[in-house]
Design a protein around this motif. Structure first.
Motif, short mmCIF file in Angstrom:
data_model
loop_
_atom_site.label_atom_id
_atom_site.label_comp_id
_atom_site.label_asym_id
_atom_site.label_seq_id
_atom_site.Cartn_x
_atom_site.Cartn_y
_atom_site.Cartn_z
N PRO A 238 -3.03 14.15 -36.60
CA PRO A 238 -1.58 14.18 -36.35
C PRO A 238 -1.23 13.81 -34.90
CG PRO A 238 -2.28 16.15 -37.55
CD PRO A 238 -3.53 15.45 -37.11
N GLY A 239 -2.14 14.12 -33.98
CA GLY A 239 -1.94 13.77 -32.57
C GLY A 239 -2.01 12.27 -32.34
N ILE A 240 -2.90 11.60 -33.07
CA ILE A 240 -3.02 10.13 -32.96
C ILE A 240 -1.73 9.49 -33.46
CG2 ILE A 240 -4.27 8.10 -33.79
CD1 ILE A 240 -6.73 10.09 -34.10
N LYS A 241 -1.22 10.01 -34.59
CA LYS A 241 0.04 9.46 -35.13
C LYS A 241 1.20 9.75 -34.18
CE LYS A 241 -1.04 10.78 -39.68
NZ LYS A 241 -0.72 11.00 -41.07
N ALA A 242 1.15 10.92 -33.52
CA ALA A 242 2.21 11.29 -32.56
C ALA A 242 2.24 10.34 -31.37
CB ALA A 242 2.01 12.73 -32.09
N ILE A 243 1.08 9.81 -30.97
CA ILE A 243 1.03 8.84 -29.86
C ILE A 243 1.88 7.62 -30.22
CG2 ILE A 243 -0.47 7.16 -28.68
CD1 ILE A 243 -2.74 9.19 -28.82
N VAL A 244 1.67 7.11 -31.43
CA VAL A 244 2.40 5.92 -31.88
C VAL A 244 3.90 6.21 -31.93
CG1 VAL A 244 2.65 4.25 -33.75
CG2 VAL A 244 0.38 5.15 -33.19
N GLN A 245 4.25 7.39 -32.46
CA GLN A 245 5.67 7.76 -32.55
C GLN A 245 6.29 7.91 -31.15
OE1 GLN A 245 5.06 11.28 -34.83
NE2 GLN A 245 4.71 10.15 -36.73
N ALA A 246 5.51 8.49 -30.23
CA ALA A 246 6.03 8.71 -28.86
C ALA A 246 6.32 7.37 -28.18
CB ALA A 246 5.02 9.52 -28.05
N ILE A 247 5.39 6.43 -28.31
CA ILE A 247 5.58 5.13 -27.64
C ILE A 247 6.76 4.38 -28.26
CG2 ILE A 247 4.52 2.85 -27.27
CD1 ILE A 247 1.83 4.41 -26.87
N ARG A 248 6.87 4.46 -29.56
CA ARG A 248 8.01 3.82 -30.23
C ARG A 248 9.32 4.47 -29.76
NH1 ARG A 248 8.23 4.45 -36.52
NH2 ARG A 248 6.25 3.35 -36.45
N ALA A 249 9.32 5.80 -29.65
CA ALA A 249 10.53 6.52 -29.22
C ALA A 249 10.93 6.15 -27.80
CB ALA A 249 10.31 8.02 -29.34
N ILE A 250 9.95 5.95 -26.91
CA ILE A 250 10.26 5.54 -25.53
C ILE A 250 10.94 4.17 -25.55
CG2 ILE A 250 9.25 4.85 -23.31
CD1 ILE A 250 6.96 6.90 -23.93
N LEU A 251 10.37 3.25 -26.32
CA LEU A 251 10.93 1.90 -26.39
C LEU A 251 12.35 1.89 -26.97
CD1 LEU A 251 7.69 0.13 -27.60
CD2 LEU A 251 8.88 -0.41 -25.48
N GLN A 252 12.62 2.82 -27.89
CA GLN A 252 13.94 2.86 -28.54
C GLN A 252 14.87 3.87 -27.86
OE1 GLN A 252 12.85 3.67 -32.62
NE2 GLN A 252 12.28 1.55 -33.01
N LEU A 253 14.39 4.46 -26.76
CA LEU A 253 15.16 5.48 -26.01
C LEU A 253 15.65 6.58 -26.95
CD1 LEU A 253 17.21 3.05 -23.72
CD2 LEU A 253 15.04 4.17 -23.22
N ASP A 254 14.77 7.00 -27.84
CA ASP A 254 15.10 8.02 -28.83
C ASP A 254 14.47 9.35 -28.40
OD1 ASP A 254 15.28 9.68 -31.02
OD2 ASP A 254 14.61 8.19 -32.49
N GLU A 255 15.23 10.12 -27.60
CA GLU A 255 14.67 11.34 -26.99
C GLU A 255 14.34 12.41 -28.04
OE1 GLU A 255 14.05 9.80 -24.63
OE2 GLU A 255 15.23 10.15 -22.83
N GLU A 256 15.10 12.44 -29.11
CA GLU A 256 14.87 13.45 -30.14
C GLU A 256 13.50 13.24 -30.81
OE1 GLU A 256 15.45 16.81 -31.43
OE2 GLU A 256 17.09 16.01 -30.22
N THR A 257 13.24 11.98 -31.19
CA THR A 257 11.95 11.65 -31.83
C THR A 257 10.80 11.86 -30.84
OG1 THR A 257 13.02 10.07 -33.28
CG2 THR A 257 10.65 9.81 -32.99
N LEU A 258 11.04 11.52 -29.57
CA LEU A 258 10.01 11.70 -28.54
C LEU A 258 9.65 13.19 -28.40
CD1 LEU A 258 8.15 10.62 -26.36
CD2 LEU A 258 10.07 10.65 -24.76
N HIS A 259 10.67 14.03 -28.36
CA HIS A 259 10.45 15.47 -28.22
C HIS A 259 9.61 16.00 -29.40
CE1 HIS A 259 11.64 19.80 -28.49
NE2 HIS A 259 11.32 19.71 -27.21
N LYS A 260 9.97 15.54 -30.59
CA LYS A 260 9.24 15.97 -31.80
C LYS A 260 7.78 15.48 -31.75
CE LYS A 260 9.81 15.81 -36.86
NZ LYS A 260 8.84 14.80 -37.32
N ALA A 261 7.58 14.23 -31.31
CA ALA A 261 6.22 13.67 -31.23
C ALA A 261 5.36 14.46 -30.25
CB ALA A 261 6.28 12.20 -30.82
N LEU A 262 5.96 14.86 -29.12
CA LEU A 262 5.20 15.63 -28.12
C LEU A 262 4.84 17.02 -28.66
CD1 LEU A 262 7.05 14.65 -24.80
CD2 LEU A 262 4.83 13.84 -25.64
#
Length: 410
Positions: A178-202
């Motif tokens: 799940p941590g590996i998948k969270a890395i991908v979600q976090a990077i995508r969230a940074i690029l899309q400036l989606d703070e909510e998704t980034l917080h969840k990924a972290l």
């Protein structure tokens, strides 16, 4: 760092990096048998513990037919061949302990091992990719991925403790998924400036690292420190930075010059490299040099995944510039979980190496100590070093401390 065009795509799909949604860096369904022509390898591999303890492995290898690896097809066959040949090689090298090493790996083992290694982009030595990632099977094919339902494909001396050591390490890798998948979600969230998704990924990343620590705790239940130290550890040792084999090893039929490779090490697991890159953890120059050398022991697609994270926009910079207290807290939770994992790894290494070494020394000093070869003679060359060749405690403490220093927004 600035995001280059298409950074989002660089981490997707995971299959591009031979990563699985379900198994992470583990080989999803390892083969357990090679095609019939490779029967001579499998026969020896399945009998390794007995051949090694009865000192018959070297003579068996000398009688092995010269087989070409060129008829192996597909990643699964190549990985099983690499696993088999690496285990046979370690047994061949260390059968007589560190005083009885050889300078030459015979041609009928060295040449196919080299061919398979070249095809996979792996070095011709046992690494984490063989020992753990490709060395597992379910007892009941429909049963869960739990230690009671798992077994290794190939083994070495060490019995249940060796099995436990490999499978607990495998469960740590599985807990990381799940941590590996969270890395991908976090990077995508940074690029899309989606703070909510980034917080969840972290949050998901921190939770996965916590689960890895829980999985690692099972080591105490399944691995006997005395067996690990005296029996298992030598077979993970390499021929680089190892006083028992100062010149390295000649791979007959491959090179007239000796070659030096590091032994198996947890530092060869891609998981923590990926987490460090995402969180922007910077280790000391010496530790970084060792860790980067360990990347050469990873399957190239896994190494490429770590490099893709490195090229992505900086998570740390994004969190700092956002000024978002929730993001800061979630980021620090990840760093703290990673530092805790590394602290716990030090606890394990202390028990299985430092304390076990002290006990082994005390036993050697006892008058009339007749613990013959069957008890195993621990390798003195590795008393202060890891099997990968690092000065183990200074390295682990340094990496743990520099992880802690990665916290922000104090």
């Amino acid at each position: 760092m600035e995001a280059s065009d298409g950074t989002e795509e660089t981490l997707l799909p995971l299959t591009r990096f031979q990563l699985s949604e379900e198994y992470g860096f583990l080989l999803p369904h390892p083969l357990t048998e090679l095609p019939a022509p490779y029967g001579p390898w499998m026969e020896i591999a399945h009998d390794l513990p007995q051949l090694i303890t009865s000192h018959r492995l070297r003579s068996q290898v000398h009688q092995m037919p010269q087989l070409s690896a060129r008829h192996l097809r597909g990643r699964e066959e190549l990985h099983l061949a690499h696993l088999v040949l690496s285990f046979i090689t370690m047994g061949y090298l260390w059968q007589e302990g560190e005083e009885g090493t050889v300078k030459v790996l015979p041609r009928n083992l060295a040449v196919p091992f080299w061919e398979v290694s070249q095809a996979l982009g792996l070095p011709p030595i046992l690494s984490h990719a063989d020992f753990v990632l490709a060395n597992w099977k379910r007892k009941n094919p429909n049963g869960p991925l739990e230690i009671e339902n798992l077994d290794t494909i190939i083994s070495l001396p060490g019995g249940e403790s060796l099995r436990g050591f490999i499978l607990v390490t495998l469960l740590v890798e599985k807990a990381a998924v799940p941590g590996i998948k969270a890395i991908v979600q976090a990077i995508r969230a940074i690029l899309q400036l989606d703070e909510e998704t980034l917080h969840k990924a972290l949050q998901e990343l921190a939770e996965a690292i916590g689960e890895m620590s829980k999985a690692l705790k099972q080591m105490h239940d399944y691995v006997d420190p005395a067996v690990f130290y005296a029996v298992i550890r030598i077979f993970l040792s390499g021929w680089k930075d190892n006083p028992a084999m100062p010149e390295g090893l000649i791979y007959e039929g491959v090179s007239d010059e000796p070659m030096a490779y590091s032994g198996g090490s947890a530092a060869q697991s891609t998981v923590l490299h990926a987490f460090d890159e995402l969180l922007g953890i910077r280790h000391s120059e010496e530790s970084t040099a060792f860790l980067h050398r360990m990347r050469d022991y990873m399957p190239p697609p896994h190494r490429a995944f770590v490099e893709a994270i490195h090229r992505a926009p900086s998570l740390k910079q994004h969190v700092l510039s956002s000024g978002d207290a929730r993001l800061c807290a979630a980021f620090n939770q990840c760093v703290s979980a990673l530092a805790d994992f590394r602290s716990y790894h030090i606890t394990i290494v202390t028990k299985y190496i430092a304390v076990a070494a002290a006990k082994a020394k005390a036993r050697r000093a006892e008058p009339g100590d007749g613990a013959g070869h069957s008890a195993g003679k621990p390798p003195s060359a590795l008393e202060a070093k890891g099997t990968g060749g690092s000065h183990i405690f200074s390295f682990l403490r340094s990496v743990r401390d520099t992880t802690r220093e990665g916290m922000i927004c104090a």
